[in-house]
Write a protein that holds these residues in place. Structure first.
Motif, PDB file in Angstrom:
ATOM      1  N   TYR A   1       0.833  -1.202   0.000  1.00  0.00           N
ATOM      2  CA  TYR A   1       0.000   0.000   0.000  1.00  0.00           C
ATOM      3  C   TYR A   1       0.874   1.261   0.000  1.00  0.00           C
ATOM      4  O   TYR A   1       0.679   2.155  -0.830  1.00  0.00           O
ATOM      5  N   TYR A   2       1.840   1.319   0.900  1.00  0.00           N
ATOM      6  CA  TYR A   2       2.692   2.504   0.963  1.00  0.00           C
ATOM      7  C   TYR A   2       3.596   2.621  -0.259  1.00  0.00           C
ATOM      8  O   TYR A   2       3.880   3.735  -0.725  1.00  0.00           O
ATOM      9  N   LEU A   3       4.018   1.500  -0.811  1.00  0.00           N
ATOM     10  CA  LEU A   3       4.816   1.542  -2.046  1.00  0.00           C
ATOM     11  C   LEU A   3       3.982   2.097  -3.199  1.00  0.00           C
ATOM     12  O   LEU A   3       4.468   2.925  -3.979  1.00  0.00           O
ATOM     13  N   GLN A   4       2.735   1.632  -3.308  1.00  0.00           N
ATOM     14  CA  GLN A   4       1.858   2.139  -4.365  1.00  0.00           C
ATOM     15  C   GLN A   4       1.580   3.630  -4.147  1.00  0.00           C
ATOM     16  O   GLN A   4       1.617   4.420  -5.090  1.00  0.00           O
ATOM     17  N   ALA A   5       1.315   4.013  -2.896  1.00  0.00           N
ATOM     18  CA  ALA A   5       1.035   5.418  -2.587  1.00  0.00           C
ATOM     19  C   ALA A   5       2.221   6.308  -2.935  1.00  0.00           C
ATOM     20  O   ALA A   5       2.055   7.376  -3.539  1.00  0.00           O
ATOM     21  N   ALA A   6       3.417   5.880  -2.570  1.00  0.00           N
ATOM     22  CA  ALA A   6       4.608   6.684  -2.868  1.00  0.00           C
ATOM     23  C   ALA A   6       4.839   6.785  -4.364  1.00  0.00           C
ATOM     24  O   ALA A   6       5.169   7.856  -4.886  1.00  0.00           O
ATOM     25  N   THR A   7       4.664   5.670  -5.070  1.00  0.00           N
ATOM     26  CA  THR A   7       4.876   5.680  -6.519  1.00  0.00           C
ATOM     27  C   THR A   7       3.859   6.577  -7.213  1.00  0.00           C
ATOM     28  O   THR A   7       4.212   7.373  -8.090  1.00  0.00           O
TER      29      THR A   7
ATOM     30  N   SER B   1      13.377   3.501   0.035  1.00  0.00           N
ATOM     31  CA  SER B   1      12.956   4.562   0.956  1.00  0.00           C
ATOM     32  C   SER B   1      11.763   4.129   1.802  1.00  0.00           C
ATOM     33  O   SER B   1      11.756   4.320   3.020  1.00  0.00           O
ATOM     34  N   ILE B   2      10.770   3.554   1.157  1.00  0.00           N
ATOM     35  CA  ILE B   2       9.582   3.112   1.893  1.00  0.00           C
ATOM     36  C   ILE B   2       9.943   1.981   2.849  1.00  0.00           C
ATOM     37  O   ILE B   2       9.507   1.964   4.004  1.00  0.00           O
ATOM     38  N   TYR B   3      10.766   1.046   2.389  1.00  0.00           N
ATOM     39  CA  TYR B   3      11.172  -0.050   3.270  1.00  0.00           C
ATOM     40  C   TYR B   3      11.965   0.487   4.467  1.00  0.00           C
ATOM     41  O   TYR B   3      11.767   0.047   5.606  1.00  0.00           O
ATOM     42  N   ASP B   4      12.838   1.453   4.219  1.00  0.00           N
ATOM     43  CA  ASP B   4      13.632   2.020   5.308  1.00  0.00           C
ATOM     44  C   ASP B   4      12.747   2.718   6.343  1.00  0.00           C
ATOM     45  O   ASP B   4      13.026   2.671   7.539  1.00  0.00           O
ATOM     46  N   VAL B   5      11.675   3.343   5.894  1.00  0.00           N
ATOM     47  CA  VAL B   5      10.784   4.063   6.810  1.00  0.00           C
ATOM     48  C   VAL B   5       9.802   3.113   7.504  1.00  0.00           C
ATOM     49  O   VAL B   5       9.597   3.200   8.715  1.00  0.00           O
ATOM     50  N   TYR B   6       9.182   2.206   6.743  1.00  0.00           N
ATOM     51  CA  TYR B   6       8.097   1.392   7.285  1.00  0.00           C
ATOM     52  C   TYR B   6       8.458  -0.076   7.524  1.00  0.00           C
ATOM     53  O   TYR B   6       7.717  -0.785   8.207  1.00  0.00           O
ATOM     54  N   GLY B   7       9.564  -0.522   6.978  1.00  0.00           N
ATOM     55  CA  GLY B   7       9.896  -1.945   7.018  1.00  0.00           C
ATOM     56  C   GLY B   7      10.198  -2.506   8.388  1.00  0.00           C
ATOM     57  O   GLY B   7      10.151  -3.715   8.581  1.00  0.00           O
ATOM     58  N   HIS B   8      10.484  -1.651   9.344  1.00  0.00           N
ATOM     59  CA  HIS B   8      10.818  -2.144  10.682  1.00  0.00           C
ATOM     60  C   HIS B   8       9.660  -1.963  11.654  1.00  0.00           C
ATOM     61  O   HIS B   8       9.785  -2.301  12.833  1.00  0.00           O
ATOM     62  N   SER B   9       8.526  -1.460  11.167  1.00  0.00           N
ATOM     63  CA  SER B   9       7.317  -1.375  11.989  1.00  0.00           C
ATOM     64  C   SER B   9       6.616  -2.728  11.968  1.00  0.00           C
ATOM     65  O   SER B   9       6.755  -3.489  11.019  1.00  0.00           O
TER      66      SER B   9
ATOM     67  N   TYR C   1       0.928  -4.842  12.932  1.00  0.00           N
ATOM     68  CA  TYR C   1      -0.126  -4.213  13.728  1.00  0.00           C
ATOM     69  C   TYR C   1       0.018  -2.687  13.713  1.00  0.00           C
ATOM     70  O   TYR C   1      -0.960  -1.969  13.516  1.00  0.00           O
ATOM     71  N   ASP C   2       1.243  -2.200  13.914  1.00  0.00           N
ATOM     72  CA  ASP C   2       1.457  -0.747  13.899  1.00  0.00           C
ATOM     73  C   ASP C   2       1.124  -0.151  12.527  1.00  0.00           C
ATOM     74  O   ASP C   2       0.527   0.932  12.443  1.00  0.00           O
ATOM     75  N   LEU C   3       1.485  -0.846  11.460  1.00  0.00           N
ATOM     76  CA  LEU C   3       1.161  -0.364  10.117  1.00  0.00           C
ATOM     77  C   LEU C   3      -0.348  -0.385   9.882  1.00  0.00           C
ATOM     78  O   LEU C   3      -0.896   0.525   9.257  1.00  0.00           O
ATOM     79  N   MET C   4      -1.025  -1.421  10.386  1.00  0.00           N
ATOM     80  CA  MET C   4      -2.483  -1.476  10.270  1.00  0.00           C
ATOM     81  C   MET C   4      -3.100  -0.275  10.995  1.00  0.00           C
ATOM     82  O   MET C   4      -3.960   0.419  10.445  1.00  0.00           O
ATOM     83  N   GLN C   5      -2.641  -0.027  12.215  1.00  0.00           N
ATOM     84  CA  GLN C   5      -3.155   1.110  12.986  1.00  0.00           C
ATOM     85  C   GLN C   5      -2.915   2.417  12.237  1.00  0.00           C
ATOM     86  O   GLN C   5      -3.776   3.294  12.212  1.00  0.00           O
TER      87      GLN C   5
END
Length: 156
Positions: free
Chosen positions: A38-44, A106-114, A117-121
């Motif tokens: 989702y975030y990859l598609q949004a960023a692209t 970039s997206i993986y670096d920002v969100y990949g370690h969450s 559950y945190d990403l769902m929230q």
């Protein structure tokens, strides 16, 4: 535009590599992969004006989902498993496309370690998921409008 499973393989290979170097990294789960897609598609969409992959994102109860990816991994919590030469080739293909690789990394670096559950929230706090009826497609325009101020091209 890439096949969504090539993007999933990119995520799987990147996660596997992280697990090899950091014992605290958890194996990629299906739910987390959905949020990263989702975030990859949004960023692209925000940066290039085009989709990364052709599949729609659907607003399910636990956040955005790519249905064909969900269906492929149904019944599996973790999705990295054994990597094949094809998985690694998909990773290399996307890494070789510099603008795409920049977004992916970039997206993986920002969100990949969450956590999943945190990403769902997080997705539940953001307008695109909130205004889309459950089980309906989250429109590209809604995604682009919301994230255009969030995901911007690095001018360096």
């Amino acid at each position: 535009m890439y096949d969504v499973f090539k993007v999933v393989n990119w995520l799987r290979v990147r996660n596997y590599a992280d697990m090899q170097t950091n014992p605290n990294v958890e194996e990629l789960t299906q739910m987390k992969a959905m949020k990263l897609l989702y975030y990859l598609q949004a960023a692209t969409l925000s940066i290039t004006g085009h989709r990364l992959f052709d599949n729609d994102l659907v607003a399910w109860k636990y956040g955005p989902v790519v249905v064909v990816v969900h269906d492929k991994y149904a019944g599996h919590r973790e999705i990295v498993g054994e990597l094949t030469d094809q998985d690694r080739a998909d990773y290399a293909l996307l890494q070789a496309d510099q603008p795409t690789a920049d977004i992916l990394n970039s997206i993986y670096d920002v969100y990949g370690h969450s956590s999943a559950y945190d990403l769902m929230q997080q997705t539940h706090q953001e307008k695109p998921w909130q205004i889309t009826r459950r089980n309906q497609v989250i429109s590209d325009q809604v995604i682009k409008d919301f994230y255009s101020g969030v995901f911007v091209a690095d001018e360096n």
